[in-house]
Design a protein around this motif. Structure first.
Motif, PDB file in Angstrom:
ATOM      1  N   GLN A 344       0.819  -1.200   0.000  1.00  0.00           N
ATOM      2  CA  GLN A 344       0.000   0.000   0.000  1.00  0.00           C
ATOM      3  C   GLN A 344       0.859   1.257   0.000  1.00  0.00           C
ATOM      4  N   GLN A 492     -19.149  -1.785   1.024  1.00  0.00           N
ATOM      5  CA  GLN A 492     -18.434  -2.989   1.448  1.00  0.00           C
ATOM      6  C   GLN A 492     -18.244  -3.012   2.970  1.00  0.00           C
ATOM      7  N   TYR A 494     -16.126  -4.964   6.464  1.00  0.00           N
ATOM      8  CA  TYR A 494     -15.151  -5.864   7.082  1.00  0.00           C
ATOM      9  C   TYR A 494     -15.833  -6.606   8.231  1.00  0.00           C
ATOM     10  N   MET A 544      -6.879  -9.427  -0.789  1.00  0.00           N
ATOM     11  CA  MET A 544      -6.936  -7.982  -0.593  1.00  0.00           C
ATOM     12  C   MET A 544      -7.294  -7.278  -1.896  1.00  0.00           C
ATOM     13  N   ARG A 548     -10.387  -4.868  -2.658  1.00  0.00           N
ATOM     14  CA  ARG A 548     -10.155  -3.496  -3.095  1.00  0.00           C
ATOM     15  C   ARG A 548     -10.908  -3.218  -4.402  1.00  0.00           C
ATOM     16  N   ASP A 566      -6.442   0.511   3.539  1.00  0.00           N
ATOM     17  CA  ASP A 566      -7.253   1.655   3.126  1.00  0.00           C
ATOM     18  C   ASP A 566      -8.128   1.300   1.927  1.00  0.00           C
ATOM     19  N   VAL A 567      -9.414   1.038   2.170  1.00  0.00           N
ATOM     20  CA  VAL A 567     -10.356   0.806   1.072  1.00  0.00           C
ATOM     21  C   VAL A 567     -11.529   1.767   1.277  1.00  0.00           C
ATOM     22  N   ASN A 569     -14.299   2.477  -0.100  1.00  0.00           N
ATOM     23  CA  ASN A 569     -15.695   2.071  -0.248  1.00  0.00           C
ATOM     24  C   ASN A 569     -16.180   1.197   0.910  1.00  0.00           C
ATOM     25  N   ALA A 570     -15.278   0.736   1.723  1.00  0.00           N
ATOM     26  CA  ALA A 570     -15.670  -0.081   2.878  1.00  0.00           C
ATOM     27  C   ALA A 570     -16.068   0.851   4.005  1.00  0.00           C
ATOM     28  N   ARG A 592     -10.390   1.696  10.141  1.00  0.00           N
ATOM     29  CA  ARG A 592     -10.403   1.229   8.749  1.00  0.00           C
ATOM     30  C   ARG A 592     -11.563   1.824   7.965  1.00  0.00           C
TER      31      ARG A 592
END
Ligand code: ADP
Ligand code: MG
Length: 709
Positions: A344, A492, A494, A544, A548, A566-567, A569-570, A592
């Motif tokens: 990343q 999204q 987690y 991952m 992503r 770092d996503v 949209n999550a 996150r």
């Protein structure tokens, strides 16, 4: 028990008397009353010498000073009563279960002591005896009871024993409190007198410290709470003082012994770097950059800890430093704790450096031998400016042509020693270490006392609020309904499965279980992915990448996603069995989400039976988003171990000081240690020989202090 007196070293006439140091180093088995068998048990408690036994401090004390009449008892405290045995009964309920009851009378009041499954207790009492019972009583069925009280048998009505604080030592299986007390007392008696005071009379007076000769018996067998307090203060001060001396010495050693290249950011370099960023730096970032730039410009190696909440923009500061370094013709290395994070960082760099000539390289575990050899050759030849990798990979066998700066991301995963690994001769690179685990001041002073600390307090603009919910078992259904709605809208999520055990095996199993449960149940209609520590780096990266890219909508994981990922949209974070996590860790996980344009939602799912403390922690977590406040709370509730396991920082554990309660003493000890070291760098004066020795024995190894003075 085998007698040890025959092979005691003192009995075999030494040619010259033993020095105090030799006496104190006597193997514990030769301390009178210990012997080889108990010595082995003591080894499990890390007690190897007479000195270890002398300084084996009680973990607590049983207060037998609260001496009461039966009429004044309460159910809150450990209290002691005196009475005469009037009745003894024993009952066996079969299956090896039994109860022994001993009724004592005090005037016209009674108390009954009970022992469960200790039928032999019956034989210890006789009617008419005078006894003391100490314990926490209960009022039951109209009468006071005490289960398993401590008993003192008195000689008769005239026997008025001393009421004391009884030491309670850490134990190991096979050793009783009684035995440990005896052994410690024996060590203190036979070896205590050879100990010499390490503090000058002035210092004892200045800090109101009890002299060693008084404090030693008092800590193991205090007369009263006040004496204990004074004895404890002395040893806590001593312990923290020695630690601070070590920390100061280490810093001194680094400044005196090593040279770093001065990397001056000219106004031109500064402006060029600033233009690379697509946003304005926050005031906090500008201040941090100024501090870092000042350090880099000097010949003394920078040793700076940059701490800031998840998402506070630490990377910007690190990138700035790296680019200054490269602009001055030196190489920089960035070390991340995991491969995912290294990648990343590489991506961030790639987008930042699109239009620049800076040559960078990602050094990861999955490279072929040939690729790796080529990469190492380029680094050694100075053809690469920036190296990004995991800390293991970067350290192994990498030789840099001109290394000017090392940035270490997530410092709490690194040991103190690793920082030393990249030095060559007298040359040292500058060091910048970053952590997103906010560190309470006491801890950073203790563990990172040799670092300067910069703190990023404010967040960059555009951070979204994250709403946090404590979701009890009854509300699980409603919560997953909410999650499905968000997923349908294209978002999204987690899901972090419980950390059942430190062992990767069990953690992986629990993740697999959560994955099965969700993908066949509440989230059956969605694409669910999984990632955990036992997957190969390639598998992890693929999982991952799929997340992503949005190929998987839900990512079930262990806490490997904890740091840095770092996503944007999550926006949903679900933490299963959240009570198993520390607050700092929960906070990391929550960080996150809410990173992009979307508001975040965090659910901490609690198990069935929460302790009051666990509930309080989760409620506090839902209430505040200030990482520093949470870190402080975690520290107060669970102690420092949580943040810094001994294996992680590599320092021996503290024996008596408790950083939660001893902050004031820590400050005093630190101030004094600095003054003393400034007056006598290297602690060479004969007055400081003992202090120096204690410092080296305890911390020399862990802190690489071998060459001090
Ligand atoms: P940290 O490493 O402290 O967790 P990062 O440096 O990764 O935080 O920054 C988090 C996010 O905020 C990144 O996407 C970064 O690009 C962005 N960011 C950092 N500083 C700023 C800023 N001054 N203005 C706008 N966005 C910023
Ligand atoms: Mg980061």
């Amino acid at each position: 028990m085998a007698s040890s007196s025959s092979n005691h070293p003192e009995s075999s006439q030494p040619r010259r008397p033993l020095t105090p140091a030799e006496m104190l180093a006597t193997p514990v088995e030769f301390v009178r009353g210990v012997g080889p068998q108990r010595a082995e048990l003591l080894h499990r408690l890390d007690i190897r010498t007479a000195s270890d036994l002398i300084f084996f401090f009680p973990r607590d004390y049983e207060d037998l000073t609260d001496y009461r009449d039966v009429a004044d008892l309460d159910e809150e405290n450990i209290q002691t009563i005196r009475g005469q045995v009037v009745e003894i009964d024993g009952r066996s309920s079969g299956f090896g279960k039994s109860v022994v009851g001993v009724l004592v009378r005090q005037g016209n009041l009674y108390l009954r002591a009970l022992w469960f499954n200790q039928p032999f207790m019956r034989e210890k009492f006789a009617e008419g005896q005078q006894v003391l019972f100490s314990g926490k009583p209960r009022f039951k069925g109209g009468r006071w009871e005490m289960a398993h009280p401590r008993v003192t048998w008195l000689d008769g009505p005239e026997d008025q024993p001393e009421m004391r604080l009884l030491p309670l030592y850490p134990l190991t299986e096979g050793l009783s409190q009684y035995q440990v007390r005896k052994m410690v007392a024996s060590a203190v008696e036979h070896y205590g007198h050879v100990l010499e005071e390490v503090f000058s009379a002035d210092l004892l007076q200045q800090y109101d410290l009890m002299p060693l000769a008084e404090a030693l018996p008092a800590i193991h067998s205090p007369q009263d709470a006040q004496q204990l307090e004074r004895a404890r203060r002395r040893f806590v001060f001593q312990e923290l003082f020695i630690l601070q001396l070590a920390v100061v010495a280490r810093r001194w050693q680094q400044q005196v012994g090593f040279r770093a290249p001065p990397l001056v950011a000219t106004p031109d370099i500064h402006a060029r770097i600033q233009r690379l960023f697509p946003f304005e730096w926050t005031a906090g970032q500008r201040a941090a950059i100024a501090e870092v730039a000042a350090d880099l410009a000097g010949e003394t190696p920078m040793n700076r800890l940059l701490q800031g909440d998840v998402g506070s923009g630490k990377t910007v500061v690190a990138l700035y430093a790296m680019l200054v370094c490269v602009a001055r013709g030196y190489q920089a290395a960035l070390m991340a704790p995991t491969e995912i994070l290294a990648r990343q960082h590489a991506e961030t760099l790639a987008s930042l450096l699109r239009a620049s000539r800076v040559r960078y390289l990602l050094l990861v575990g999955g490279m072929t031998a040939k690729e790796r050899a080529a990469a190492l050759a380029d680094i050694a030849a100075g053809k690469i400016d920036l190296v990004i990798g995991t800390h293991a990979v970067v350290q192994e066998d990498v030789r840099f042509a001109k290394l000017g700066l090392v940035v270490i991301d997530e410092q709490h995963k690194f040991g103190v020693r690793q920082r030393a690994a990249l030095r060559q001769g007298e040359q040292s690179p500058h060091y910048l270490v970053m952590t997103a685990t906010p560190i309470p001041r006491t801890i950073s002073m203790t563990l990172f006392g040799d670092l300067d600390v910069t703190t990023l307090r404010e967040m960059p603009p555009g951070r979204q609020e994250v709403r946090t919910y404590v979701v009890g078992p009854a509300e699980h259904g409603r919560w997953w309904h909410f999650v499905r709605g968000k997923l349908q809208a294209g978002r999204q999520a987690y899901v972090v499965a419980p950390l059942v055990d430190e062992s990767e095996n069990i953690a992986a199993a629990s993740v697999a279980e959560a994955f099965e449960r969700l993908s066949n149940g509440e989230l059956a209609a969605f694409r669910v992915g999984i990632i955990h520590g036992r997957m190969s780096p390639g598998e992890k990266e693929e999982a991952m990448a799929r997340f992503r890219a949005g190929d998987t909508q839900v990512l079930v994981s262990t806490s490997v996603i904890e740091v840095g990922v770092d996503v944007p949209n999550a926006c949903i974070m679900v933490i299963d069995s959240a009570e198993r996590f520390g607050l700092a860790q929960l906070h990391q996980l929550r960080g996150r989400v809410g990173r992009g344009k979307l508001a975040g939602f965090c659910a901490v799912m609690a198990g069935e039976e929460l302790t009051e403390q666990a509930q309080a922690r989760l409620d506090a977590f839902a209430r505040t988003s200030d990482g520093f406040e949470l870190a402080e709370m975690d520290f107060q509730l669970r102690g420092p171990g949580d943040l810094f396991g001994t294996q992680q920082h590599g320092l021996p554990p503290l024996r008596i000081a408790d950083l939660r309660h001893d902050q004031k003493i820590l400050e005093e000890a630190r101030r004094e240690a600095k003054e003393l070291f400034a007056a006598d760098p290297g602690l060479k004066s004969p007055d400081h020989v003992r202090l120096r020795r204690q410092m080296l024995v305890r911390y020399g190894n862990a802190l690489d202090l071998s060459d001090v003075g």
